[in-house]
Design a protein around this motif. Structure first.
Motif, mmCIF file in Angstrom:
data_model
loop_
_atom_site.group_PDB
_atom_site.id
_atom_site.type_symbol
_atom_site.label_atom_id
_atom_site.label_comp_id
_atom_site.label_asym_id
_atom_site.label_seq_id
_atom_site.Cartn_x
_atom_site.Cartn_y
_atom_site.Cartn_z
ATOM 1 N N VAL A 40 -5.539 4.799 13.730
ATOM 2 C CA VAL A 40 -5.162 5.966 12.935
ATOM 3 C C VAL A 40 -5.027 7.221 13.797
ATOM 4 C CG1 VAL A 40 -6.175 5.115 10.803
ATOM 5 C CG2 VAL A 40 -7.579 6.457 12.362
ATOM 6 N N SER A 41 -5.604 7.194 14.988
ATOM 7 C CA SER A 41 -5.517 8.348 15.884
ATOM 8 C C SER A 41 -4.171 8.438 16.597
ATOM 9 C CB SER A 41 -6.640 8.295 16.923
ATOM 10 O OG SER A 41 -6.613 7.065 17.636
ATOM 11 N N GLY A 94 4.535 -0.427 9.528
ATOM 12 C CA GLY A 94 3.888 -0.586 8.228
ATOM 13 C C GLY A 94 2.389 -0.403 8.370
ATOM 14 N N PHE A 95 1.650 -1.012 7.461
ATOM 15 C CA PHE A 95 0.206 -0.809 7.406
ATOM 16 C C PHE A 95 -0.551 -2.113 7.612
ATOM 17 C CE2 PHE A 95 2.036 2.508 4.627
ATOM 18 C CZ PHE A 95 1.565 3.628 5.291
ATOM 19 N N ILE A 96 -1.711 -1.987 8.237
ATOM 20 C CA ILE A 96 -2.646 -3.100 8.370
ATOM 21 C C ILE A 96 -3.947 -2.672 7.694
ATOM 22 C CG2 ILE A 96 -4.010 -4.514 9.963
ATOM 23 C CD1 ILE A 96 -1.722 -4.325 11.957
ATOM 24 N N TYR A 152 4.917 -3.059 2.602
ATOM 25 C CA TYR A 152 4.686 -2.403 3.887
ATOM 26 C C TYR A 152 3.453 -2.962 4.591
ATOM 27 C CZ TYR A 152 7.700 0.658 1.235
ATOM 28 O OH TYR A 152 8.729 1.132 0.450
ATOM 29 N N ILE A 153 2.931 -4.083 4.090
ATOM 30 C CA ILE A 153 1.748 -4.723 4.674
ATOM 31 C C ILE A 153 2.155 -6.068 5.263
ATOM 32 C CG2 ILE A 153 -0.515 -5.731 4.179
ATOM 33 C CD1 ILE A 153 -0.774 -3.688 1.884
ATOM 34 N N PHE A 154 1.927 -6.245 6.574
ATOM 35 C CA PHE A 154 2.312 -7.519 7.182
ATOM 36 C C PHE A 154 1.174 -8.177 7.957
ATOM 37 C CE2 PHE A 154 4.156 -3.917 9.591
ATOM 38 C CZ PHE A 154 3.383 -3.973 10.754
ATOM 39 N N HIS A 155 0.015 -7.561 7.967
ATOM 40 C CA HIS A 155 -1.174 -8.170 8.570
ATOM 41 C C HIS A 155 -2.384 -7.491 7.946
ATOM 42 C CE1 HIS A 155 -3.445 -10.419 11.568
ATOM 43 N NE2 HIS A 155 -4.127 -9.326 11.851
ATOM 44 N N VAL A 166 8.721 -6.606 17.617
ATOM 45 C CA VAL A 166 7.276 -6.446 17.429
ATOM 46 C C VAL A 166 7.050 -5.311 16.432
ATOM 47 C CG1 VAL A 166 5.072 -5.836 18.512
ATOM 48 C CG2 VAL A 166 6.724 -7.274 19.748
ATOM 49 N N ARG A 167 6.442 -5.618 15.302
ATOM 50 C CA ARG A 167 6.185 -4.597 14.285
ATOM 51 C C ARG A 167 4.900 -3.836 14.602
ATOM 52 N NH1 ARG A 167 6.758 -8.289 8.925
ATOM 53 N NH2 ARG A 167 5.242 -9.489 10.143
ATOM 54 N N ILE A 168 4.954 -2.531 14.443
ATOM 55 C CA ILE A 168 3.789 -1.675 14.650
ATOM 56 C C ILE A 168 3.082 -1.496 13.315
ATOM 57 C CG2 ILE A 168 2.973 0.594 15.390
ATOM 58 C CD1 ILE A 168 5.616 0.856 16.989
ATOM 59 N N GLY A 169 1.806 -1.846 13.269
ATOM 60 C CA GLY A 169 1.030 -1.687 12.048
ATOM 61 C C GLY A 169 -0.080 -0.673 12.244
ATOM 62 N N LEU A 170 -0.135 0.327 11.391
ATOM 63 C CA LEU A 170 -1.189 1.330 11.446
ATOM 64 C C LEU A 170 -2.400 0.803 10.676
ATOM 65 C CD1 LEU A 170 -1.676 4.329 12.386
ATOM 66 C CD2 LEU A 170 -1.195 4.960 10.025
ATOM 67 N N GLU A 171 -3.532 0.737 11.347
ATOM 68 C CA GLU A 171 -4.735 0.235 10.693
ATOM 69 C C GLU A 171 -5.241 1.245 9.663
ATOM 70 O OE1 GLU A 171 -9.058 -1.728 11.825
ATOM 71 O OE2 GLU A 171 -8.039 -0.473 13.298
ATOM 72 N N VAL A 172 -5.417 0.782 8.438
ATOM 73 C CA VAL A 172 -5.963 1.623 7.367
ATOM 74 C C VAL A 172 -7.455 1.314 7.286
ATOM 75 C CG1 VAL A 172 -5.750 2.341 4.971
ATOM 76 C CG2 VAL A 172 -3.751 1.453 6.178
#
Length: 351
Positions: A120-121, A172-174, A279-282, A139-145
């Motif tokens: 998140v930073s 998207g989001f992780i 928007y969630i893939f992992h 390669v998809r970038i996922g932001l950890e929630v």
């Protein structure tokens, strides 16, 4: 009911055995396979000595893919860390941070990963500046929630705006299942007791958490200054009142530690998963303590899995054990904890 979700393990879960020399990288993969999980999540900076140099060599990559074939594992997610403070006297400029993100995307691709976790930073402009390269490398970038952040919040809205504005399919989001804690983990409470916390102050903290849960957590706001945002979040969720009560009860350092630790956990409505599934893939299937009856007393595993089912999620749920840090004074058995968690995930998925 059967579903298309898959089970994975983050090798972060085995960090204690890894650092104690009980497991090497191959040993972590072997233990992953024993649980029946088919995916592996890698923290390369933690698990690959002399990172990132070995990944650049054909010899290491041949060994890595040989292990994956041997243990019938699929790369599920590569965990990246944007180290923008590598110099003592300055933060990396935007271009340098984007180049570091591109480096991690390339390393993930070399190891067969199509999903990359970022923290998140990570500034939004760094993510946006890396999207074209992420698409190029697939390669998809996922932001950890991660708690105390949440989906369906003002914090997440800024990222959603960026997704819609750019039209990207590579961000998207992780979600981390630590945002679905109905209680403070029992291993944290027990550690506080060993540190000398009083039962009266433990009760104050537990009651405060229950009150937050009942009223609904005030969600954290988006702010580049994460420390400021986090303190505002804590104060909005009753931190002052709780700390005042602890002081009135003659609380000690252990009591104050437990009170502060309580804000590491939060509760979000599992409906957030359904609302944001496109928007969630992992997913980080965070857990803290699996009992021998396969229950987790903090994370609402059945409710969250049911939400994923309703949403039609087809990605990995990756076990991420975070209870060990609270048990190092009395002993950690990550292997057994992960085995139990994988069994709990399997049962919930197949129910």
């Amino acid at each position: 009911m059967n579903c298309d979700m898959k089970r994975s393990i983050s090798l972060y879960s085995y960090q204690d055995e890894y650092y104690d020399g009980k497991l090497d990288l191959e040993g972590c993969l072997r233990e992953t396979a024993k649980t029946g999980a088919t995916g592996v999540e890698l923290l390369a900076e933690q698990m690959i000595k002399k990172f990132p140099l070995p990944i650049e060599t054909e010899e290491f990559r041949e060994q890595w893919f040989g292990w994956l074939e041997k243990y019938h594992l699929t790369p599920s997610c590569y965990d990246a860390f944007l180290e923008n403070r590598i110099f003592d006297n300055r933060t990396l400029c935007l271009g340098e941070q984007i180049n570091m993100m591109k480096r991690d995307i390339r390393l993930a691709s070399l190891l067969g990963f199509h999903n990359l976790r970022t923290l998140v930073s990570t500034p939004m402009e760094v993510i946006e500046g890396s999207l074209a390269y992420a698409q190029q490398m697939d390669v998809r970038i996922g932001l950890e929630v991660h708690a105390p952040f949440s989906l369906n919040s003002g914090w997440a809205d800024g990222y959603m705006e960026m997704i819609h504005r750019t039209g990207t399919k590579y961000f998207g989001f992780i979600p981390d299942m630590g945002i679905f804690c109905r209680n403070i983990p029992d291993v944290v409470r027990d550690k506080a007791r060993r540190m000398g916390a009083s039962e009266a102050c433990i009760r104050i903290v537990d009651d405060s958490y229950a009150e937050r849960l009942a009223k609904g957590f005030t969600k954290i706001k988006y702010d580049l200054n994460l420390g400021k945002a986090n303190m505002e979040y804590r104060m909005a969720n009753g931190m002052k009142e709780m700390m005042d009560a602890i002081e009135q009860a003659n609380g000690n350092d252990a009591d104050r530690w437990y009170a502060n630790a309580s804000f590491t956990y939060s509760w979000s409505d599992p409906q957030d998963i359904i609302d944001n599934i496109d928007y969630i893939f992992h997913t980080h299937a965070k857990f803290y303590n699996m009992h021998d009856d396969y229950t987790e007393t903090a994370v609402a595993i059945p409710e969250v899995i049911e939400a994923f089912k309703k949403a039609g999620y087809k990605g990995f749920l990756s076990s991420e054990y975070e209870g060990g840090e609270h048990l190092r004074d009395i002993g950690v058995n990550s292997i057994e904890q992960v085995r139990r968690h994988q069994e709990a995930l399997r049962a919930a998925m197949e129910k």
